[in-house]
Write a protein that holds these residues in place. Structure first.
Motif, PDB file in Angstrom:
ATOM      1  N   ILE A 176      46.943  35.185  29.798  1.00 53.20           N
ATOM      2  CA  ILE A 176      47.232  36.460  30.472  1.00 53.20           C
ATOM      3  C   ILE A 176      46.127  36.764  31.483  1.00 53.20           C
ATOM      4  O   ILE A 176      46.397  37.148  32.621  1.00 53.20           O
ATOM      5  CB  ILE A 176      47.354  37.590  29.423  1.00 53.20           C
ATOM      6  N   ALA A 177      44.871  36.535  31.059  1.00 52.27           N
ATOM      7  CA  ALA A 177      43.745  36.799  31.958  1.00 52.27           C
ATOM      8  C   ALA A 177      43.807  35.893  33.188  1.00 52.27           C
ATOM      9  O   ALA A 177      43.558  36.338  34.315  1.00 52.27           O
ATOM     10  CB  ALA A 177      42.426  36.595  31.209  1.00 52.27           C
ATOM     11  N   ILE A 178      44.161  34.629  32.967  1.00 55.26           N
ATOM     12  CA  ILE A 178      44.236  33.695  34.104  1.00 55.26           C
ATOM     13  C   ILE A 178      45.337  34.149  35.072  1.00 55.26           C
ATOM     14  O   ILE A 178      45.136  34.195  36.289  1.00 55.26           O
ATOM     15  CB  ILE A 178      44.495  32.250  33.624  1.00 55.26           C
ATOM     16  N   LEU A 179      46.498  34.492  34.511  1.00 57.60           N
ATOM     17  CA  LEU A 179      47.607  34.936  35.366  1.00 57.60           C
ATOM     18  C   LEU A 179      47.220  36.196  36.134  1.00 57.60           C
ATOM     19  O   LEU A 179      47.524  36.339  37.322  1.00 57.60           O
ATOM     20  CB  LEU A 179      48.864  35.187  34.522  1.00 57.60           C
ATOM     21  N   ARG A 180      46.498  37.102  35.444  1.00 52.69           N
ATOM     22  CA  ARG A 180      46.051  38.318  36.130  1.00 52.69           C
ATOM     23  C   ARG A 180      45.085  37.946  37.251  1.00 52.69           C
ATOM     24  O   ARG A 180      45.155  38.508  38.350  1.00 52.69           O
ATOM     25  CB  ARG A 180      45.354  39.272  35.144  1.00 52.69           C
ATOM     26  N   ALA A 181      44.183  36.995  36.992  1.00 45.85           N
ATOM     27  CA  ALA A 181      43.226  36.578  38.021  1.00 45.85           C
ATOM     28  C   ALA A 181      43.944  35.967  39.222  1.00 45.85           C
ATOM     29  O   ALA A 181      43.491  36.065  40.353  1.00 45.85           O
ATOM     30  CB  ALA A 181      42.229  35.583  37.440  1.00 45.85           C
ATOM     31  N   LEU A 182      45.097  35.347  38.949  1.00 46.35           N
ATOM     32  CA  LEU A 182      45.866  34.762  40.059  1.00 46.35           C
ATOM     33  C   LEU A 182      46.637  35.834  40.822  1.00 46.35           C
ATOM     34  O   LEU A 182      47.284  35.540  41.812  1.00 46.35           O
ATOM     35  CB  LEU A 182      46.841  33.711  39.523  1.00 46.35           C
ATOM     36  N   GLY A 183      46.616  37.055  40.300  1.00 46.15           N
ATOM     37  CA  GLY A 183      47.256  38.152  41.023  1.00 46.15           C
ATOM     38  C   GLY A 183      48.472  38.736  40.330  1.00 46.15           C
ATOM     39  O   GLY A 183      49.130  39.622  40.871  1.00 46.15           O
ATOM     40  N   TYR A 204      49.426  44.195  28.311  1.00 44.40           N
ATOM     41  CA  TYR A 204      49.204  45.106  29.436  1.00 44.40           C
ATOM     42  C   TYR A 204      47.738  45.533  29.493  1.00 44.40           C
ATOM     43  O   TYR A 204      47.155  45.674  30.554  1.00 44.40           O
ATOM     44  CB  TYR A 204      50.118  46.320  29.241  1.00 44.40           C
ATOM     45  N   ARG A 205      47.164  45.729  28.306  1.00 45.09           N
ATOM     46  CA  ARG A 205      45.804  46.250  28.242  1.00 45.09           C
ATOM     47  C   ARG A 205      44.727  45.161  28.175  1.00 45.09           C
ATOM     48  O   ARG A 205      43.554  45.464  28.022  1.00 45.09           O
ATOM     49  CB  ARG A 205      45.668  47.166  27.018  1.00 45.09           C
ATOM     50  N   THR A 206      45.151  43.899  28.278  1.00 47.04           N
ATOM     51  CA  THR A 206      44.174  42.799  28.192  1.00 47.04           C
ATOM     52  C   THR A 206      43.112  42.932  29.280  1.00 47.04           C
ATOM     53  O   THR A 206      43.433  43.106  30.461  1.00 47.04           O
ATOM     54  CB  THR A 206      44.897  41.438  28.321  1.00 47.04           C
ATOM     55  N   ASP A 207      41.863  42.855  28.866  1.00 50.56           N
ATOM     56  CA  ASP A 207      40.754  42.931  29.821  1.00 50.56           C
ATOM     57  C   ASP A 207      40.574  41.553  30.463  1.00 50.56           C
ATOM     58  O   ASP A 207      40.256  40.586  29.782  1.00 50.56           O
ATOM     59  CB  ASP A 207      39.477  43.359  29.088  1.00 50.56           C
ATOM     60  N   VAL A 208      40.792  41.498  31.776  1.00 47.86           N
ATOM     61  CA  VAL A 208      40.782  40.202  32.462  1.00 47.86           C
ATOM     62  C   VAL A 208      39.393  39.580  32.449  1.00 47.86           C
ATOM     63  O   VAL A 208      39.210  38.444  32.001  1.00 47.86           O
ATOM     64  CB  VAL A 208      41.281  40.363  33.917  1.00 47.86           C
ATOM     65  N   ALA A 209      38.409  40.356  32.908  1.00 45.27           N
ATOM     66  CA  ALA A 209      37.053  39.805  33.048  1.00 45.27           C
ATOM     67  C   ALA A 209      36.531  39.293  31.705  1.00 45.27           C
ATOM     68  O   ALA A 209      35.932  38.215  31.630  1.00 45.27           O
ATOM     69  CB  ALA A 209      36.129  40.876  33.602  1.00 45.27           C
ATOM     70  N   GLU A 210      36.831  40.053  30.645  1.00 45.16           N
ATOM     71  CA  GLU A 210      36.346  39.683  29.313  1.00 45.16           C
ATOM     72  C   GLU A 210      36.929  38.359  28.831  1.00 45.16           C
ATOM     73  O   GLU A 210      36.297  37.624  28.080  1.00 45.16           O
ATOM     74  CB  GLU A 210      36.758  40.797  28.345  1.00 45.16           C
ATOM     75  N   ALA A 212      36.655  40.104  43.956  1.00 45.04           N
ATOM     76  CA  ALA A 212      38.056  39.710  43.750  1.00 45.04           C
ATOM     77  C   ALA A 212      38.915  40.874  43.252  1.00 45.04           C
ATOM     78  O   ALA A 212      40.135  40.756  43.187  1.00 45.04           O
ATOM     79  CB  ALA A 212      38.128  38.562  42.742  1.00 45.04           C
ATOM     80  N   GLY A 213      38.264  41.976  42.896  1.00 42.25           N
ATOM     81  CA  GLY A 213      39.042  43.118  42.402  1.00 42.25           C
ATOM     82  C   GLY A 213      39.456  42.974  40.956  1.00 42.25           C
ATOM     83  O   GLY A 213      40.254  43.762  40.460  1.00 42.25           O
ATOM     84  N   ILE A 214      38.914  41.971  40.271  1.00 41.82           N
ATOM     85  CA  ILE A 214      39.197  41.828  38.830  1.00 41.82           C
ATOM     86  C   ILE A 214      38.516  42.979  38.090  1.00 41.82           C
ATOM     87  O   ILE A 214      39.052  43.512  37.130  1.00 41.82           O
ATOM     88  CB  ILE A 214      38.710  40.442  38.329  1.00 41.82           C
ATOM     89  N   LEU A 215      37.358  43.347  38.571  1.00 38.42           N
ATOM     90  CA  LEU A 215      36.665  44.531  38.039  1.00 38.42           C
ATOM     91  C   LEU A 215      36.659  45.624  39.110  1.00 38.42           C
ATOM     92  O   LEU A 215      36.611  45.322  40.303  1.00 38.42           O
ATOM     93  CB  LEU A 215      35.219  44.180  37.683  1.00 38.42           C
ATOM     94  N   ALA A 216      36.742  46.858  38.650  1.00 37.46           N
ATOM     95  CA  ALA A 216      36.649  47.979  39.592  1.00 37.46           C
ATOM     96  C   ALA A 216      35.183  48.372  39.751  1.00 37.46           C
ATOM     97  O   ALA A 216      34.445  48.432  38.773  1.00 37.46           O
ATOM     98  CB  ALA A 216      37.450  49.152  39.050  1.00 37.46           C
ATOM     99  N   ALA A 217      34.780  48.611  40.983  1.00 41.49           N
ATOM    100  CA  ALA A 217      33.381  48.991  41.240  1.00 41.49           C
ATOM    101  C   ALA A 217      33.157  50.451  40.844  1.00 41.49           C
ATOM    102  O   ALA A 217      34.077  51.255  40.877  1.00 41.49           O
ATOM    103  CB  ALA A 217      33.076  48.794  42.720  1.00 41.49           C
ATOM    104  N   ASP A 218      31.900  50.750  40.446  1.00 40.33           N
ATOM    105  CA  ASP A 218      31.555  52.151  40.164  1.00 40.33           C
ATOM    106  C   ASP A 218      31.401  52.924  41.481  1.00 40.33           C
ATOM    107  O   ASP A 218      31.731  54.097  41.569  1.00 40.33           O
ATOM    108  CB  ASP A 218      30.214  52.245  39.408  1.00 40.33           C
TER     109      ASP A 218
END
Lengths: 400, 227
Positions: free
Chosen positions: A301-308, A388-394, B55-61
């Motif tokens: 899910i995180a990878i797909l989110r990173a792809l947009g 839906y709530r998956t944290d991408v960066a994490e 990349a907008g994966i994280l939102a900036a403060d």
């Protein structure tokens, strides 16, 4: 193409849990549809089967017992009708046709019923359909001959020309064999009515069987009646049931059977409740299967989110995946339904001679799959919310 | 002309003691269109967070992240997803290929979420460019690590992004494969007219770039904690 691809791949990646969950739904859905169809079909069929008669006249008893005994060949006979009573109703102006039957013997568990040839020649067992023979022909009413219903002939392994000795009583007991020998003259073509499981012999043959009480040799067990008009039925009902106290006039047959089904409707409700619960549990299985796989899915899910990919797309993918598991399960449910219904229909046919229309369309075949798919989709909402709530960066480790 | 312009960009996280710890504090930073820049930074210096903010994966403060004329930091999450899908290619240290999808499908998904739609011939051409035309329908687990990173490169560039972000892209490769992967990333970015912003701590990788900057110079948060 993206959404179908994501759903397809996810189903494949979790093929084992998808299959097990879909199978659970198939069993639940098949059970639900079977319970529903058997309930409706049995009620419809048994309240419509009257073998071409409007009423039954028999000894004082419950109307239901008379109908079950004389039409369905199930219950014990409540007693006899004197020949004078038979002659009286036969000549009654409101009566179009009166067919006497006599019961009391069996052939290896199949009921032997004595009757007159008019039962086969004059009666339409359902609109436009008369009894026909698949082999041989009618018995001689004065001879020790027999006509076998199709199911009875098949189960007993008897054919035209074969001989047999009846057994006394309605329950088979080897010790109670009569000395009389009957010869099979004909086999009826299947009528899908209770007549199929009966060994028919001439009325006189049963009345005068060695060992039967000669004092009641002219009595009959019941009289099957066709009326000239339904109004006549109510008149006879008044005459026999309200003014008289020796005989019972069971009319109308359909309403009497409907009462039986009303009496046992609680049993249908229990069965339906069990089926609904099983369906609910199997849908919850979809929730559990997808929810438990969320840990493994988070990285994808995180990878797909990173792809947009947007949150809503991935939410939808999981809800639809749950619905697809439901749909796959319900497709297989028709197979389960076919197996259950074929078995149930065979049992009902063996017990009553009545054949259910196993594969006739019933609205449950539409609403059960649709309901199940919607229920599964709803069960997908919770894991979808987690997606839906998956944290991408994490979930895009490692971090440098 | 600047493709990427950052100003007053800040990002902090809740620290274990309950306070907030600033990870990224970049007063200004820019990258020209077509430029290839390597940022030198140690592990844990906030490089990944920095790239995630771009990349907008994280939102900036606070602050702004201008990509062309659009400010990633001011967009909603949905719009950030869209802008990322349209304009940015991302290459990860661990490749982050989708294991249940074939190489071709991985590359197709790289172009599935932008506005341009899926271009199958383009995806196949990209895989051919990275030397994997014979592995289109293989799954990542069937490939060597070097080949997996090449699929990741093809996926990052499939959508003709203006900017490619590469986070320690050779960290999981041996020396030979690392050199090849790096050359491939730089060449394909050049061929596609994409700017490249790469972060690494590996001197060999950094040595391959003409343009190298210290992340510590850019990120004021590192100076704040320095002794």
């Amino acid at each position: 193409m993206t959404l179908p691809l994501i759903i397809r791949r996810s189903l494949r990646q979790h093929a084992f849990s998808t299959t097990i969950t879909a199978l659970a739904i198939a069993l639940a859905g098949g059970l639900l549809m079977s319970v529903w169809v058997v309930k409706e079909q049995a009620q419809k069929t048994f309240t419509q089967v009257n073998t071409g008669f409007d009423a039954v006249l028999g000894a004082r008893s419950s109307k239901l017992q008379l109908v079950l005994n004389a039409i369905f060949h199930l219950e014990a006979s409540p007693g006899n009708v004197a020949v004078a009573d038979y002659e009286f109703i036969k000549k009654h102006p409101a009566v179009k046709l009166a067919i006497p039957i006599a019961v009391g013997d069996n052939l290896r568990g199949f009921r032997i019923v004595g009757t007159i040839p008019e039962f086969f020649s004059d009666v339409e067992y359902s609109a436009g359909k008369k009894f026909t023979f698949s082999a041989g022909g009618l018995f001689d009413p004065a001879a020790k001959e027999a006509v076998l219903g199709s199911f009875a002939a098949q189960q007993l392994g008897l054919k035209v020309g074969d001989a047999f000795h009846p057994f006394h009583g309605l329950v088979f007991d080897e010790k109670n064999q009569h000395a009389d020998t009957f010869h099979v003259t004909g086999i009826l073509a299947p009528s899908n009515t209770p007549a199929d499981k009966v060994v028919w012999i001439p009325l006189r043959g049963l009345q005068t069987m060695a060992g039967h009480d000669p004092k009641v040799a002219t009595d009959v067990s019941a009289v099957l009646i066709q009326l000239r008009s339904p109004a006549a039925g109510f008149m006879l009902d008044m005459m026999y049931n309200k003014q008289g106290n020796r005989l019972t006039f069971a009319f109308p047959i359909g309403a009497i059977m409907a009462e039986l089904f009303q009496k046992i409707s609680w049993f249908d409700q229990v069965l339906a409740l069990v089926a609904y619960l099983v369906a609910l549990v199997s849908a919850a299985g979809v929730l559990a299967a997808i929810y438990n796989s969320m840990t493994a899915r988070r990285r994808d899910i995180a990878i797909l989110r990173a792809l947009g990919a947007g949150r809503m797309l991935l939410f939808s993918a999981i809800v639809i995946e749950a619905a697809v598991i439901g749909a796959l399960g319900m497709a297989a449910a028709f197979g389960v339904y076919a197996v259950i219904l074929t078995g149930v229909a065979a049992v009902i046919r063996a017990q009553t001679g009545v054949l259910l229309e196993t594969f006739a369309y019933n609205p449950v075949m539409l609403w059960a799959p649709l309901g199940m798919i919607v229920l599964c989709a709803l069960c997908g909402v919770l894991p979808a919310w987690k997606a839906y709530r998956t944290d991408v960066a994490e979930n895009l480790s490692p971090v440098s | 002309m600047s493709l990427l312009t950052l100003s007053s960009l800040r990002k902090s996280f809740v620290s274990p003691d309950g306070g907030r710890k600033v990870i990224v504090d970049v007063p200004e930073f820019s990258l020209e269109a077509g430029q290839q820049l390597a940022l030198r930074g140690e592990s844990g210096s906030g490089k990944t967070t920095f790239l995630h903010l771009i990349a907008g994966i994280l939102a900036a403060d606070a602050g702004s992240v201008l990509i062309g004329d659009r400010d990633m930091a001011k967009l909603s999450e949905h719009a950030r997803d869209r802008l990322r899908a349209e304009s940015i290619g991302y290459i990860f240290q661990t490749f982050n290929l989708l294991q249940g999808y074939s190489c071709l499908e991985n590359v197709l998904l790289g172009m599935a979420f932008g506005g341009g739609g899926v271009d199958r011939p383009r995806a196949m051409a990209m895989l051919e460019r990275v030397g994997l035309s014979h592995r289109l329908h293989h799954f990542p687990r069937q490939l060597s690590t070097g080949q997996q990173q090449r699929v990741a490169v093809a996926r990052a560039l499939a959508n003709r992004p203006k900017l490619v972000l590469a986070d320690e892209p050779t960290g999981n490769l041996d020396r030979k494969n690392a050199r090849e992967a790096l050359a491939l990333i730089r060449e394909t970015c050049r061929e596609n007219g994409a700017s490249l912003l790469l972060v690494s701590h590996d001197p060999e990788v950094l040595g391959a770039f003409e343009d190298v900057r210290d992340f510590a110079e850019i990120n004021q948060a590192l100076k704040e904690v320095a002794p």
